[in-house]
Design a protein around this motif. Structure first.
Motif, PDB file in Angstrom:
ATOM      1  N   ALA A  42       1.035  -1.133   0.106  1.00  0.00           N
ATOM      2  CA  ALA A  42      -0.042   0.160  -0.079  1.00  0.00           C
ATOM      3  C   ALA A  42       0.942   1.124  -0.029  1.00  0.00           C
ATOM      4  N   THR A  43       1.887   1.252   0.754  1.00  0.00           N
ATOM      5  CA  THR A  43       2.761   2.384   0.858  1.00  0.00           C
ATOM      6  C   THR A  43       3.584   2.801  -0.806  1.00  0.00           C
ATOM      7  N   ASP A  44       3.672   1.718  -1.332  1.00  0.00           N
ATOM      8  CA  ASP A  44       4.348   1.991  -2.522  1.00  0.00           C
ATOM      9  C   ASP A  44       3.306   1.880  -3.693  1.00  0.00           C
ATOM     10  N   ASP A  45       2.103   2.105  -3.394  1.00  0.00           N
ATOM     11  CA  ASP A  45       1.277   2.017  -4.270  1.00  0.00           C
ATOM     12  C   ASP A  45       0.687   0.835  -5.193  1.00  0.00           C
ATOM     13  N   TYR A  46       0.732  -0.237  -4.599  1.00  0.00           N
ATOM     14  CA  TYR A  46       0.587  -1.683  -5.133  1.00  0.00           C
ATOM     15  C   TYR A  46      -0.755  -2.226  -4.489  1.00  0.00           C
ATOM     16  N   THR A  47      -1.142  -3.156  -5.185  1.00  0.00           N
ATOM     17  CA  THR A  47      -2.488  -4.037  -4.356  1.00  0.00           C
ATOM     18  C   THR A  47      -2.040  -5.597  -4.616  1.00  0.00           C
ATOM     19  N   LEU A  48      -2.249  -6.203  -3.498  1.00  0.00           N
ATOM     20  CA  LEU A  48      -2.104  -7.849  -3.788  1.00  0.00           C
ATOM     21  C   LEU A  48      -3.543  -8.389  -4.553  1.00  0.00           C
ATOM     22  N   GLY A  49      -3.287  -8.903  -5.504  1.00  0.00           N
ATOM     23  CA  GLY A  49      -4.396  -9.703  -6.110  1.00  0.00           C
ATOM     24  C   GLY A  49      -5.015 -10.763  -5.379  1.00  0.00           C
ATOM     25  N   GLU A  50      -6.233 -11.481  -6.104  1.00  0.00           N
ATOM     26  CA  GLU A  50      -6.693 -12.687  -5.582  1.00  0.00           C
ATOM     27  C   GLU A  50      -5.835 -13.675  -5.057  1.00  0.00           C
ATOM     28  N   ASP A  51      -5.938 -14.380  -4.087  1.00  0.00           N
ATOM     29  CA  ASP A  51      -5.201 -15.427  -3.553  1.00  0.00           C
ATOM     30  C   ASP A  51      -3.668 -15.116  -3.253  1.00  0.00           C
ATOM     31  N   VAL A  52      -3.383 -13.908  -3.314  1.00  0.00           N
ATOM     32  CA  VAL A  52      -1.942 -13.572  -3.167  1.00  0.00           C
ATOM     33  C   VAL A  52      -1.695 -13.892  -1.563  1.00  0.00           C
ATOM     34  N   GLU A  53      -2.466 -13.455  -0.711  1.00  0.00           N
ATOM     35  CA  GLU A  53      -2.228 -13.266   0.608  1.00  0.00           C
ATOM     36  C   GLU A  53      -1.841 -14.694   1.074  1.00  0.00           C
ATOM     37  N   ALA A  54      -3.065 -15.829   0.349  1.00  0.00           N
ATOM     38  CA  ALA A  54      -2.698 -17.361   0.755  1.00  0.00           C
ATOM     39  C   ALA A  54      -1.538 -17.612   0.462  1.00  0.00           C
ATOM     40  N   ALA A  55      -0.798 -17.318  -0.804  1.00  0.00           N
ATOM     41  CA  ALA A  55       0.236 -17.723  -1.433  1.00  0.00           C
ATOM     42  C   ALA A  55       1.329 -17.031  -0.245  1.00  0.00           C
ATOM     43  N   LEU A  56       1.384 -15.903   0.088  1.00  0.00           N
ATOM     44  CA  LEU A  56       2.199 -15.424   1.022  1.00  0.00           C
ATOM     45  C   LEU A  56       2.243 -16.007   2.253  1.00  0.00           C
ATOM     46  N   HIS A  57       1.250 -16.445   2.732  1.00  0.00           N
ATOM     47  CA  HIS A  57       0.911 -17.429   4.140  1.00  0.00           C
ATOM     48  C   HIS A  57       1.805 -18.643   3.897  1.00  0.00           C
ATOM     49  N   GLU A  58       1.330 -19.199   2.884  1.00  0.00           N
ATOM     50  CA  GLU A  58       2.098 -20.638   2.297  1.00  0.00           C
ATOM     51  C   GLU A  58       3.782 -20.371   2.300  1.00  0.00           C
ATOM     52  N   TRP A  59       4.016 -19.216   1.726  1.00  0.00           N
ATOM     53  CA  TRP A  59       5.526 -18.849   1.569  1.00  0.00           C
ATOM     54  C   TRP A  59       6.340 -18.666   2.906  1.00  0.00           C
ATOM     55  N   PHE A  60       5.617 -17.866   3.708  1.00  0.00           N
ATOM     56  CA  PHE A  60       6.332 -17.618   5.031  1.00  0.00           C
ATOM     57  C   PHE A  60       6.202 -18.889   6.296  1.00  0.00           C
ATOM     58  N   ALA A  61       5.074 -19.613   5.856  1.00  0.00           N
ATOM     59  CA  ALA A  61       5.059 -20.929   6.676  1.00  0.00           C
ATOM     60  C   ALA A  61       6.207 -21.882   6.229  1.00  0.00           C
ATOM     61  N   LYS A  62       6.816 -21.823   5.098  1.00  0.00           N
ATOM     62  CA  LYS A  62       7.827 -22.812   4.581  1.00  0.00           C
ATOM     63  C   LYS A  62       9.302 -22.183   4.953  1.00  0.00           C
ATOM     64  N   ILE A  63       9.323 -20.916   4.806  1.00  0.00           N
ATOM     65  CA  ILE A  63      10.839 -20.395   4.865  1.00  0.00           C
ATOM     66  C   ILE A  63      11.728 -20.832   6.182  1.00  0.00           C
ATOM     67  N   ASP A  64      13.033 -20.912   6.295  1.00  0.00           N
ATOM     68  CA  ASP A  64      13.727 -21.623   7.385  1.00  0.00           C
ATOM     69  C   ASP A  64      13.804 -20.334   8.284  1.00  0.00           C
ATOM     70  N   ARG A  65      13.288 -20.501   9.504  1.00  0.00           N
ATOM     71  CA  ARG A  65      13.363 -19.538  10.561  1.00  0.00           C
ATOM     72  C   ARG A  65      14.364 -19.856  11.556  1.00  0.00           C
ATOM     73  N   GLY A  66      15.781 -20.149  10.959  1.00  0.00           N
ATOM     74  CA  GLY A  66      16.957 -20.329  11.810  1.00  0.00           C
ATOM     75  C   GLY A  66      17.412 -19.037  12.392  1.00  0.00           C
ATOM     76  N   PRO A  67      18.610 -18.990  12.678  1.00  0.00           N
ATOM     77  CA  PRO A  67      19.158 -17.708  13.700  1.00  0.00           C
ATOM     78  C   PRO A  67      19.438 -16.540  12.740  1.00  0.00           C
ATOM     79  N   ASN A  68      19.198 -16.759  11.560  1.00  0.00           N
ATOM     80  CA  ASN A  68      19.526 -15.864  10.388  1.00  0.00           C
ATOM     81  C   ASN A  68      18.449 -15.231   9.842  1.00  0.00           C
ATOM     82  N   PHE A  69      17.272 -15.691  10.512  1.00  0.00           N
ATOM     83  CA  PHE A  69      15.825 -15.379   9.701  1.00  0.00           C
ATOM     84  C   PHE A  69      15.739 -13.663  10.026  1.00  0.00           C
ATOM     85  N   GLY A  70      15.441 -12.895   9.064  1.00  0.00           N
ATOM     86  CA  GLY A  70      15.437 -11.399   8.875  1.00  0.00           C
ATOM     87  C   GLY A  70      14.100 -10.713   9.334  1.00  0.00           C
ATOM     88  N   ASN A  71      12.878 -11.660   9.477  1.00  0.00           N
ATOM     89  CA  ASN A  71      11.669 -11.173   9.654  1.00  0.00           C
ATOM     90  C   ASN A  71      11.342 -10.146   8.898  1.00  0.00           C
TER      91      ASN A  71
END
Length: 553
Positions: free
Chosen positions: A482-511
């Motif tokens: 929103a800050t950069d004047d973009y919108t997330l299309g249909e089903d994008v948020e679901a895809a992002l949830h899946e992406w963040f759920a799979k990413i390695d959250r080791g000691p170098n995870f950058g949040n």
């Protein structure tokens, strides 16, 4: 009599490089360089040397960007540079006990200074440009004149004057610096006259323990104050103007003897000086707490910060009622992984303390190991003391503070422990003028507290910053879009949830940094997708990020 030598890669009888020409002379020479680009890493010991372009400015380039060594280094030399462009991945020109005259030159620096005048050197620089570099000009126990010269886009401070340096800097411009425009410390005594300083991420002109003459300068568009004077400084500020700077426009700390002869301040700035501690501003406190609440996640952090603020406010009410109050330490440890909002919370915390009257201003000064640690014994203590003096009245935020203690334990010529010891001392000396927030990984911050016996007693509260969960990271992504004047299309948020759920959250995870990297990758993917359409995209297509833009893990 000076020998005249020609350098050219095409003319017979000429020397092909400047190094070859220098080897051919003993003490005095005029080296004229034909148009072209010449690789060069030059060292000159003694002598009187002139290097000039045969056909005027912009025709000769000396380049050593293949190495981080200084392009030109002198020792006991009288040097003249005219009409040259010098490009380096490291320092450009380093003078030791030398004299330099420079006219119509352009210096493009990398890691280090564009021009470093050291050990009693003298310079005469006019009609020249300094672009990039860590710093543009550094005067260390040196002086001279800098006139009609431009400093642009230094990564850190634009011009540094220290160790009693006394150059005269006149009718020049300093802009786009990554830190301060001009920094004067360690008893610097420059004259800064008729200069324009703008677009700095910190103070325009900063003076610490020095005595400059600052006259008829214009300072604008700075994130910090236009001019900041620390305790113990002298000199004068006369006829200067400020516009669109941080507040106050001219900040003179208590204990400074600098004479202020006011010029004109821009809208919203009062001419003058030091801010006194303010009364509590309840409306401002609530506004800032609301700003804190707007941050994504961090429920435990918000609760801890509110508890500190509540205690401060109640203590003030008790004091006003004539009741006793307990001692409160405002110093904090922010522990946790990177990208969890520690810097943003520290900024709000400083503003809250100012709104509560604890600090006279809510200025925020962020530093790291490289800002504090010097290169020789005693240098670190000086650097650290200068940084703390600048931060008085506000918050000093030390990111990755554990690197000071960790490096100190490694032995060798490391001075991190010296920085810690000076920090502890000045926290005690200025306990009513300074709040320090240190940040870093939880385990490493425990080690940091062991580095000096006085540290633990000064930091008696640790606030833990937890990793963001997937829904919080998706919300951060939505706000970025929103800050950069973009919108997330249909089903994008679901895809992002899946992406963040799979990413390695080791000691170098950058949040949040991971969220930013993902957002930039999606923008790049969208650009490639839209370029392949074979037509001009619609406005909706330009604004919308779709599932296909989410990279695969």
């Amino acid at each position: 009599m000076a020998r005249n030598i020609l350098v050219s890669t095409t003319q017979r009888g000429a020397y092909p490089t400047i190094e070859d020409a220098l080897r051919a002379v003993d003490a005095e020479a005029v080296i004229t360089v034909a148009p072209g680009e010449y690789p060069a890493t030059l060292t000159i010991h003694g002598g009187k040397i002139t290097i000039r372009a045969a056909d005027g400015p912009g025709t000769v380039v000396l380049d050593n960007r293949s190495t981080e060594h200084a392009l030109l280094r002198t020792d006991g030399t009288t040097l003249v540079l005219t009409d040259l462009t010098l490009r380096s991945a490291g320092p450009v020109v380093v003078l030791e006990e030398s004299t330099l005259t420079m006219d119509r030159c352009e210096l493009e620096g990398g890691l280090g200074a564009g021009l470093a005048a050291l050990d009693g050197s003298r310079v005469e620089v006019q009609r020249s440009r300094f672009i990039g570099g860590t710093n543009a000009l550094v005067f260390d126990d040196s002086g001279g004149n800098v006139v009609n010269t431009e400093v642009r886009d230094a990564a850190d401070d634009g011009i540094i004057v220290r160790v009693g340096g006394n150059p005269e800097i006149r009718n020049s411009t300093v802009r786009g610096c990554g830190h301060r425009g001009i920094y004067v410390y360690q008893s610097g005594r420059p004259t800064i006259e008729g200069c324009e300083v703008s677009q700095t991420t910190d103070t325009g002109i900063s003076v610490v323990g020095s005595a400059p003459t600052i006259r008829n300068c214009s300072i604008r568009d700075t994130q910090g104050p236009g001019i900041a004077i620390s305790a113990g400084s002298q000199g004068s500020v006369e006829g200067c103007t400020t516009a669109n700077t941080g507040e106050p426009a001219i900040d003179v700390a208590e204990g400074a003897a600098t004479r202020i002869i006011a010029g004109q301040q821009g809208p919203g700035h009062a001419a003058g000086v030091r801010e006194e501690p303010s009364e509590q501003d309840s409306g401002r406190v609530e506004s800032l707490l609301g700003e804190l609440d707007e941050m994504v996640g961090l429920a435990g952090v918000k609760e801890e910060v509110r508890s500190v603020i509540d205690e401060i406010q109640v203590n003030e009410w008790r004091r006003a009622a004539g009741l006793g109050t307990g001692a409160v330490s405002y110093h904090l440890i922010f522990a946790g992984a990177p990208g969890t909002g520690k810097t943003s919370v520290a900024r709000i915390y400083g503003k809250l303390l100012a709104a509560l009257g604890v600090l006279r201003r809510g200025r925020f000064r962020e530093v790291s190991r490289r800002d504090m640690v010097g290169q020789y014994i005693g240098h670190t203590a000086e650097k650290t003391a200068a940084l703390i003096s600048e931060a008085l009245g506000g918050v000093l935020f030390i990111d990755e503070a554990y690197t000071l203690s960790r490096a100190a334990g490694a032995g060798g010529n490391d001075f991190g422990q010296e920085a810690i010891d000076m920090l502890v001392k000045m926290m005690e000396d200025h306990r009513h003028e300074l709040v320090v927030v240190v940040a870093g990984y939880t385990k490493e911050m425990s080690e940091f507290l062991d580095a000096n016996p006085g540290l633990a007693s000064r930091f008696n509260k640790t606030i833990e910053f937890e990793n963001y969960d997937s829904p919080e990271l998706v919300l951060i992504m939505r706000r970025m879009a929103a800050t950069d004047d973009y919108t997330l299309g249909e089903d994008v948020e679901a895809a992002l949830h899946e992406w963040f759920a799979k990413i390695d959250r080791g000691p170098n995870f950058g949040n949040a940094r991971e969220a930013r990297k993902l957002f930039e990758a999606m923008r790049k993917a969208q650009s490639q997708r839209l370029r392949g359409l074979g037509r001009m995209p619609t406005v909706d297509e330009l604004r919308t990020l779709v599932v296909a833009d989410v990279p695969a893990l």
